[in-house]
Design a protein around this motif. Structure first.
Motif, PDB file in Angstrom:
ATOM      1  N   ASN A  38       0.849  -1.185   0.000  1.00 36.80           N
ATOM      2  CA  ASN A  38       0.000   0.000   0.000  1.00 36.80           C
ATOM      3  C   ASN A  38       0.888   1.240   0.000  1.00 36.80           C
ATOM      4  OD1 ASN A  38      -1.687   2.152   0.823  1.00 36.80           O
ATOM      5  ND2 ASN A  38      -2.915   0.807   2.109  1.00 36.80           N
ATOM      6  N   LYS A  39       0.500   2.269  -0.742  1.00 34.57           N
ATOM      7  CA  LYS A  39       1.295   3.506  -0.777  1.00 34.57           C
ATOM      8  C   LYS A  39       1.369   4.190   0.594  1.00 34.57           C
ATOM      9  CE  LYS A  39      -2.033   7.068  -1.940  1.00 34.57           C
ATOM     10  NZ  LYS A  39      -2.337   8.178  -2.802  1.00 34.57           N
ATOM     11  N   THR A  52       0.555   0.149  -4.482  1.00 35.27           N
ATOM     12  CA  THR A  52      -0.808   0.384  -4.944  1.00 35.27           C
ATOM     13  C   THR A  52      -1.411   1.590  -4.241  1.00 35.27           C
ATOM     14  OG1 THR A  52      -1.700  -1.108  -3.279  1.00 35.27           O
ATOM     15  CG2 THR A  52      -1.194  -2.052  -5.436  1.00 35.27           C
ATOM     16  N   GLU A  53      -2.467   2.103  -4.821  1.00 36.78           N
ATOM     17  CA  GLU A  53      -3.220   3.204  -4.226  1.00 36.78           C
ATOM     18  C   GLU A  53      -4.123   2.705  -3.108  1.00 36.78           C
ATOM     19  OE1 GLU A  53      -3.125   6.568  -5.070  1.00 36.78           O
ATOM     20  OE2 GLU A  53      -1.374   5.980  -6.269  1.00 36.78           O
ATOM     21  N   TYR A  54      -4.203   1.410  -2.945  1.00 42.61           N
ATOM     22  CA  TYR A  54      -5.135   0.804  -1.998  1.00 42.61           C
ATOM     23  C   TYR A  54      -4.432  -0.261  -1.158  1.00 42.61           C
ATOM     24  CZ  TYR A  54      -5.135  -2.608  -5.831  1.00 42.61           C
ATOM     25  OH  TYR A  54      -4.757  -3.490  -6.797  1.00 42.61           O
TER      26      TYR A  54
END
Length: 148
Positions: free
Chosen positions: A80-81, A101-103
């Motif tokens: 996760n970012k 990832t953005e999530y």
């Protein structure tokens, strides 16, 4: 003509960690994922089309899913970012396949991302019907077009 569903199965190995999670999955660990991709459509009726009688060539389904998901994520580490200093894991000698990832990279969020990626690549006459993503032998998430 009848609507027909086609399903293709894919396998990939991927590591991840869940940021700020309150259980064991906060540690980097891996899974042997199994992804079932089901599309729906009518078989091609045009007798001059080399794909006559097919909803979609299984080879084309494989190409799309391989390019969008399997080839990118197989043997990758996904974080996760929100992970502080996540870029420090970008070590080519150890993590050649590393994605932020953005999530949160849960099975649920990944399957929603996969659905978006696959839908964008399908021919207009074929729709994504459903996805099923096994994270373990007994745990999986499902995505259905009718629910979204």
């Amino acid at each position: 003509m009848a609507k027909i569903r086609l399903t293709k199965e894919f396998h990939f190995e991927m590591a991840h960690a869940l940021w700020n999670y309150d259980g064991l999955c906060k540690n980097i660990h891996g899974h042997s994922y199994i992804l079932f991709v089901t599309v729906i459509g009518e078989p091609i009726k045009d007798i001059s089309n080399p794909k006559l009688g097919m909803v979609m060539d299984f080879g084309e389904v494989k190409k799309i899913v391989s390019e969008e998901i399997v080839d990118r994520l197989d043997h990758a580490l996904v974080l996760n970012k929100a992970v502080p200093n996540a870029e420090n894991f970008n070590i080519p000698e150890m993590f050649e396949r590393f994605y932020v990832t953005e999530y949160q990279p849960t099975c649920e969020n990944m399957i929603a991302d996969f659905a978006d990626r696959i839908k964008a690549r399908l021919p207009k006459r074929v729709k994504l019907h459903s996805l099923k993503l096994h994270e373990t032998a007994s745990s999986f998430a499902e995505w259905y077009a009718e629910d979204n």
